[in-house]
Design an enzyme around this catalytic site. Structure first.
Site, PDB file in Angstrom:
ATOM      1  N   LYS A   1       0.818  -1.162   0.050  1.00 59.66           N
ATOM      2  CA  LYS A   1      -0.027  -0.120   0.081  1.00 59.66           C
ATOM      3  C   LYS A   1       0.750   1.216   0.068  1.00 59.66           C
ATOM      4  CE  LYS A   1      -3.721   2.185   2.695  1.00 59.66           C
ATOM      5  NZ  LYS A   1      -4.772   1.779   3.780  1.00 59.66           N
TER       6      LYS A   1
ATOM      7  N   SER B   1      -9.564   2.144   3.056  1.00 61.05           N
ATOM      8  CA  SER B   1      -8.568   2.819   2.151  1.00 61.05           C
ATOM      9  C   SER B   1      -7.728   1.885   1.483  1.00 61.05           C
ATOM     10  CB  SER B   1      -7.676   3.929   2.862  1.00 61.05           C
ATOM     11  OG  SER B   1      -7.105   3.457   3.839  1.00 61.05           O
TER      12      SER B   1
ATOM     13  N   SER C   1      -9.668  -0.278   7.387  1.00 59.04           N
ATOM     14  CA  SER C   1      -9.309   0.127   6.004  1.00 59.04           C
ATOM     15  C   SER C   1      -8.398  -1.155   5.259  1.00 59.04           C
ATOM     16  CB  SER C   1      -8.038   1.122   5.880  1.00 59.04           C
ATOM     17  OG  SER C   1      -8.641   2.474   5.732  1.00 59.04           O
TER      18      SER C   1
END
Lengths: 492, 95
Positions: A85, A160, A184
């Site tokens: 990420k 996210s 997330s």
């Protein structure tokens, strides 16, 4: 083998060991898959194919030596392509955090979690898309455009860590690293039909994880099965002197057996997570999965977390308050994109005004207000006290049960743009994931069915602090006897 | 709970954020809505409840007071928008 991208992490590791496939071949398959699907999905912000192939060749060299003389244990992740990420620093690779303000930022160091995986010989194919500074539940707040859900490209992958979830679901990589501050990892895992772990707060070092809500942030992982997450978790976890909140505890060696017997385990079902407004198909699938755990021998019993309804307002004061302090560093002085100005103060204002997107500004504003003179006690102070009550709920529940089972989100994946008009409506997406972050407990999300539109439904297990092995054991047992996690979206 | 535009201006100033007129009005409405939602916390009796700032057990974290290596200056400055010598350069602090 022309479908190497279909190999799970465990299958890929096995094939590498016996020499059926090289890391270069696996990496090329991953890169080709990404090239093919990226225009439709946009799971990545930055791709690093040259570095990936270099890492793959290094892994292949080690693997060749090992095969000639297989004595020592090879790190289980050696030569496996993974995605990271874009909220975690990887040395010498651009790290944008989904923000324009870090468009040109190249960290000179790696996050501890990433560094430990690199030391174990992983191949990094790229940095995945995220809501800007992880503030969002859909990846729509990324300054680089939204990621699309592989099950329906008109829908959000969740957020996210939506890029990581989409990349795993679309078989671009067998696993990816994510972060979870309010859901997330778990919510995008649920929306994309993959398995995702949010470890206990303090289990994985936050060093090099770009800070959002420091008392809530955690580094996790997403893959197709719980079993595939085990070696990633074991590698990332553990004490790090560079993060004062990382706990100096031994990392459990997680051994999963093929026997799915759950006799003796107590699974709590909280009424507060089956509320009005939940999509009926979500409730049906989750209840069916709980029944399945019961049929494997687990004892299912009701449990109460009475302060659940306050988790949302508590989170949306505490996280923005911490964010408003953490994001003060983006001032155009030491890194990131600076806006020209005649004075220092003006430069701060211009840089931050132009560099941050709407959601980040909104949360900075909320947090600044909640911390400002005259309002601190009423907002931030009160939120911290109610946080104690939420934490106490979990402590009391875990005196009666080993784990808690609940839906991950009230609905399956929503349409892109569906909630963009109302921030509050978007925040409501996080209602079932926030409590685990506020209490610091670990959570595992995994697929337990589909709705009538063919969208994945996820369930989460939450366990006591530092008891991730329980979540692995139960999820693995469930995945031994069900096939939801093996379903793949049809992508041409 | 309704914020005024001057309160929004004040918060934006504290946060060092340039906002357009349109943004200010939008945040005035949205922040009012969010703070009104958050006001439900006032109904919870917390008179005897301590705040939680960390979920971890309280403990002191100390290390030996010894020097360790860190990143070198060039690496640190490699991301600087502007640098001179071994320092970050910024616009004038005062007129």
């Amino acid at each position: 083998m022309n479908s190497l991208h279909n190999l799970s992490l465990r299958q890929a590791a096995k094939a590498l060991r016996c020499g059926q496939v090289s890391s270069r071949e696996l990496t090329q398959a991953s890169l080709e898959r990404i090239e093919k699907l990226e225009p439709a999905l946009h799971a990545f912000i930055t791709l690093i194919p040259d570095l990936a192939l270099e890492q793959a060749d290094a892994a292949d060299k080690l693997l060749r030596t090992w095969r000639k003389d297989p004595q020592d244990d090879l790190p289980p992740l050696l030569g496996i392509p993974l995605a990271v990420k874009d909220l975690l620093a990887q040395a010498n690779v651009r790290c944008t955090c989904g923000s324009r303000v870090l468009e040109n930022f190249i960290p000179p160091y790696s996050a501890t979690s990433v560094e430990r995986l690199l030391n174990a010989g992983i191949v990094t194919v790229g940095k995945t898309n995220t809501d800007e500074f992880a503030m969002g539940s859909s990846t729509e707040s990324s300054a680089y455009g939204a990621t699309r859900n592989p099950w329906d490209t008109d829908r959000a992958p969740g957020g996210s860590s939506g890029g990581s979830a989409a990349a795993v679901a679309a078989r671009m990589v067998p696993a990816a690293i994510g972060t979870d501050t309010g859901g997330s990892v778990r919510q995008p895992a649920s929306f994309c039909g993959v398995t995702g772990l949010k470890p206990t707060y303090g289990r994985v070092s936050r060093y090099g994880l770009v800070a959002y809500g420091s008392s809530l942030d955690s580094v996790g992982a997403l893959a197709r099965t719980a079993e595939d997450i085990v070696p990633i978790f074991e590698q990332m976890a553990g004490y790090d002197p560079r993060d004062a909140t990382s706990m100096n505890l031994p990392v459990p060696q997680i051994t999963l057996t093929d026997n799915p017997d759950l006799t003796g385990l107590r699974v709590g079902v909280p009424a507060e997570y089956f509320i009005e407004g939940i999509q009926p198909e979500v409730e049906t699938a989750v209840r069916r999965a709980i029944t399945q755990l019961e049929s494997l021998g687990a004892k299912v019993m009701p449990v109460s977390l009475p302060y659940t309804e306050y988790a949302l307002p508590v989170y949306y004061l505490i996280a923005p308050a911490e964010a408003s302090a953490n994001l003060a560093r983006y001032d155009g002085v030491r890194f990131g994109v600076r806006q020209p100005a005649d004075s220092l103060l003006e430069m701060f204002h211009h840089t931050r005004g132009a560099g941050f997107g709407a959601e980040v500004k909104r949360r900075i504003m909320i947090g600044t207000y909640a911390l400002s003179a005259g309002y601190y006690d009423a907002y931030y102070g009160q939120a911290q006290k109610v946080r104690t009550l939420i934490k106490n709920d979990f402590e009391r529940a875990f005196e009666q049960v080993d784990v808690i089972a609940a839906p991950v989100a009230p609905t399956t994946a929503f349409r892109l743009g569906e909630h963009s008009g109302s921030p509050l409506e978007m925040y409501l997406q996080d209602v079932f994931t926030l409590p685990a972050n506020l209490a610091g407990v670990p959570g595992m999300a995994f697929p337990v069915g589909f709705d009538s539109q063919g969208l994945p439904v996820g369930m989460q297990l939450m366990g006591p602090h530092f008891r991730e092995e329980l979540l692995f054991r139960i999820t693995h047992a469930y995945q031994q006897v069900t096939g939801w996690h093996q379903q793949a979206p049809s992508l041409s | 709970m309704s914020l005024t535009l001057s309160e929004v201006n004040h918060i934006a100033k504290l946060a060092r954020l340039d906002l357009s007129g349109e943004e200010k009005e939008q945040y005035r409405q949205q922040l009012s809505e969010i703070l009104e939602y958050a006001a439900r916390l006032q109904a919870v009796d917390t008179s005897s409840i301590p705040p939680t700032s960390s979920v971890l057990p309280p403990r002191s974290v100390l290390r030996e007071d010894v020097a360790t290596s860190s990143l070198d200056v060039n690496q640190i400055l490699s991301n600087a928008p502007d640098a001179a010598g071994n320092q970050f350069r910024v616009p004038p602090v005062m007129d």
